[in-house]
Design an enzyme around this catalytic site. Structure first.
Site, PDB file in Angstrom:
ATOM      1  N   ILE A   6       0.486  -0.948   0.359  1.00  0.00           N
ATOM      2  CA  ILE A   6       0.237  -0.087   0.200  1.00  0.00           C
ATOM      3  C   ILE A   6       0.745   1.002  -0.140  1.00  0.00           C
ATOM      4  O   ILE A   6       0.074   2.660  -0.520  1.00  0.00           O
ATOM      5  CB  ILE A   6      -0.727  -0.020   1.563  1.00  0.00           C
ATOM      6  CG1 ILE A   6      -2.197  -1.366   1.287  1.00  0.00           C
ATOM      7  CG2 ILE A   6      -1.282   1.668   1.341  1.00  0.00           C
ATOM      8  CD1 ILE A   6      -3.199  -1.182   2.415  1.00  0.00           C
ATOM      9  N   TYR A  37      -0.981  -8.462  16.026  1.00  0.00           N
ATOM     10  CA  TYR A  37      -0.687  -7.414  14.660  1.00  0.00           C
ATOM     11  C   TYR A  37      -1.796  -6.460  14.653  1.00  0.00           C
ATOM     12  O   TYR A  37      -1.637  -5.075  14.400  1.00  0.00           O
ATOM     13  CB  TYR A  37      -0.402  -8.047  13.163  1.00  0.00           C
ATOM     14  CG  TYR A  37      -0.943  -7.517  12.418  1.00  0.00           C
ATOM     15  CD1 TYR A  37       0.259  -6.117  11.642  1.00  0.00           C
ATOM     16  CD2 TYR A  37      -2.617  -7.812  11.517  1.00  0.00           C
ATOM     17  CE1 TYR A  37       0.068  -5.936  10.748  1.00  0.00           C
ATOM     18  CE2 TYR A  37      -2.679  -6.232   9.802  1.00  0.00           C
ATOM     19  CZ  TYR A  37      -1.450  -5.764  10.253  1.00  0.00           C
ATOM     20  OH  TYR A  37      -1.474  -4.953   9.381  1.00  0.00           O
TER      21      TYR A  37
END
Length: 316
Positions: free
Chosen positions: A32, A181
């Site tokens: 990204i 995460y």
């Protein structure tokens, strides 16, 4: 330089010009972050790719230059897992002001073993959250020198189902890679919103915006060799998923809009339009657990102690 006038009909394929502005994208060499950098470069902005690897940054810059005529793009060494190295970043940028920073870089571990940074922090929490927390504080003088700078924190849809354990931020008692995460990204998003509250309270002209990319898959991402190569088999196999999720090029759209659109305000959350998973960027209601200012305040205090930096107070 003031932001271009905003249109209610935002078009991700016809972005406003941003000539004269400088944007740092952490992790701009892949995923990204790469597509964020490519799209911003097409607006005329100077884009700086923050990366641990000079070779990967060079490959990303070559790819951007091959697709964007006259692209103003360069790299800076950036290792968010090494807090002691971050103090060199503001000078290495070589600018008098910074118009935006996109806090995108991140590490995700799939294997069970817990790892630590050289500073002794759990790797995902230390890199994704603490590294960006400290970097933002160190960049604040450059951001303050710009007319209306933006700090754009790239969170994750995975954070929507997580909650922080303030007694175990380093996941020493409960380490599960996917949960850790998700919590590291949640910590980032809490930070982005709390940062804006503190900047507003101090009268700062810097705004902090939180975004997330929804569901962004490599298999739906257009090829950018050698950075990313999508095979025909992967494209066909992922076709059904395209009804629900998208590629990483589209996952970059909320962050790009948060940098460029004058209608975006500090303290907002932006994500994909369709169920928060795919589509053009739109403003979302801040998730209930993200609106908990008590949790955000305690996280801020802990992060300040762990990094020795306060991102809402410019270093002397």
């Amino acid at each position: 330089m003031p932001y271009a006038s905003s249109s209610p009909d935002w078009n991700v394929h016809r972005l406003p010009r941003a000539d004269g502005r400088t944007v740092l994208v952490t992790g701009g060499n892949a995923g990204i972050g790469y597509f964020t950098a490519e799209q911003l470069a097409a607006t005329g902005a100077t884009v700086v790719l923050g990366s641990r690897s000079a070779a990967k940054a060079e490959a990303a810059m070559a790819s951007i230059r091959s697709r964007v005529a006259g692209a103003r793009v360069r790299g800076v060494r950036l290792d968010l897992a090494d807090l002691g190295s971050l103090g060199r970043v503001p000078e290495a940028l070589g600018v008098e002001r910074l118009d935006a920073v996109v806090l995108n870089a991140g590490v995700a571990l799939d294997d069970p073993p817990r790892e630590e940074t050289g500073d002794g922090h759990e790797l995902m929490f230390g890199t994704n959250h603490l590294g960006h927390f400290a970097l933002t504080g160190l960049l604040l003088p450059l951001l303050t020198a710009a007319a209306a700078a933006r700090v754009v924190t790239v969170g994750s849809f995975a954070a929507k189902s997580e909650r922080l354990d303030l007694a175990d931020l380093q996941s020493r008692a409960d380490y599960r890679p996917k949960r850790t995460y998700g919590r590291s990204k949640l910590a980032q998003m809490h930070f982005g919103l709390e940062l804006d509250r503190r900047l507003r309270a101090s009268g700062s002209t810097v705004a902090s915006v939180v975004v997330h990319p929804g569901g962004a898959l490599d298999a739906l991402t257009p090829s950018r060799p050698p950075i990313h190569v999508r095979t025909a088999g992967a494209r066909v196999g992922a076709a059904p998923a395209a009804l629900l999720v998208q590629g990483k090029d589209a996952g970059a759209w909320p962050g790009v809009r948060a940098v460029l659109d004058a209608a975006v305000r500090g303290g907002e959350l932006w994500g994909p339009r369709v169920f928060g998973l795919r589509g053009e960027p739109r403003r979302e209601r801040v998730w209930d657990h993200l609106a908990d200012t008590a949790v955000a305040g305690r996280l801020w205090g802990a992060s300040r102690e762990l990094t020795g930096v306060d991102p809402a107070v410019a270093p002397v």
